[in-house]
Design a protein around this motif. Structure first.
Motif, PDB file in Angstrom:
ATOM      1  N   GLU A  86       0.788  -1.300  -0.144  1.00 16.62           N
ATOM      2  CA  GLU A  86      -0.107  -0.138  -0.009  1.00 16.62           C
ATOM      3  C   GLU A  86       0.910   1.191   0.092  1.00 16.62           C
ATOM      4  O   GLU A  86       0.316   2.232  -0.145  1.00 16.62           O
ATOM      5  CB  GLU A  86      -0.968   0.098   1.133  1.00 16.62           C
ATOM      6  N   TRP A  87       2.045   1.293   0.439  1.00 12.29           N
ATOM      7  CA  TRP A  87       2.908   2.532   0.542  1.00 12.29           C
ATOM      8  C   TRP A  87       4.252   2.436   0.084  1.00 12.29           C
ATOM      9  O   TRP A  87       4.765   3.202  -0.454  1.00 12.29           O
ATOM     10  CB  TRP A  87       2.501   3.226   1.625  1.00 12.29           C
ATOM     11  N   GLN A 128       5.197   2.243  -3.294  1.00  9.09           N
ATOM     12  CA  GLN A 128       4.613   3.139  -4.419  1.00  9.09           C
ATOM     13  C   GLN A 128       5.571   4.152  -4.334  1.00  9.09           C
ATOM     14  O   GLN A 128       5.230   5.102  -5.281  1.00  9.09           O
ATOM     15  CB  GLN A 128       3.150   3.444  -3.662  1.00  9.09           C
ATOM     16  N   TYR A 129       6.575   4.513  -3.393  1.00  5.12           N
ATOM     17  CA  TYR A 129       7.297   5.653  -3.720  1.00  5.12           C
ATOM     18  C   TYR A 129       8.847   5.361  -3.677  1.00  5.12           C
ATOM     19  O   TYR A 129       9.479   4.176  -3.346  1.00  5.12           O
ATOM     20  CB  TYR A 129       7.025   6.574  -2.229  1.00  5.12           C
ATOM     21  N   GLN A 172       5.920   9.835   5.481  1.00  5.00           N
ATOM     22  CA  GLN A 172       4.968   8.967   4.743  1.00  5.00           C
ATOM     23  C   GLN A 172       4.739   7.802   5.756  1.00  5.00           C
ATOM     24  O   GLN A 172       3.499   7.393   5.612  1.00  5.00           O
ATOM     25  CB  GLN A 172       5.883   8.292   3.585  1.00  5.00           C
ATOM     26  N   TRP A 176       0.625   7.063   6.708  1.00  2.83           N
ATOM     27  CA  TRP A 176       0.146   6.019   6.306  1.00  2.83           C
ATOM     28  C   TRP A 176      -0.725   5.008   7.537  1.00  2.83           C
ATOM     29  O   TRP A 176      -1.510   4.581   7.347  1.00  2.83           O
ATOM     30  CB  TRP A 176       1.080   5.237   5.532  1.00  2.83           C
TER      31      TRP A 176
END
Length: 79
Positions: A33-34, A37-38, A49, A53
């Protein structure tokens, strides 16, 4: 303090992540989910972040495993 609680630490066996399925599931969610993604430029950016999150995960994201409510709502009902 100084009280014995008869608590014994036991580590999971190497190669047996199912012995700690709860945290393994959480780790998969974090990666999917995170984290994946970055591209983070600094450790501070990653920490910011992560904090954002985690707040969303606990306060806005319904958890179907506990009846479709958020973790924060579940905690309030348990208190």
């Amino acid at each position: 303090m100084g009280r014995k609680s008869n608590i014994r630490l036991e580590h999971i066996q190497p190669g047996k992540p199912q012995q700690n399925a709860y945290i393994e599931r959480f780790n998969r969610t974090v990666r999917g989910e995170w984290l994946g993604q970055y591209i983070f430029e600094t450790i501070e950016e990653a920490q910011d972040q992560a904090t954002q999150w985690l707040w969303t995960y606990n306060n806005e994201r319904p958890n179907m495993g506990i009846g479709g409510i958020t973790s924060a709502m579940k905690l309030k009902t348990a208190a």
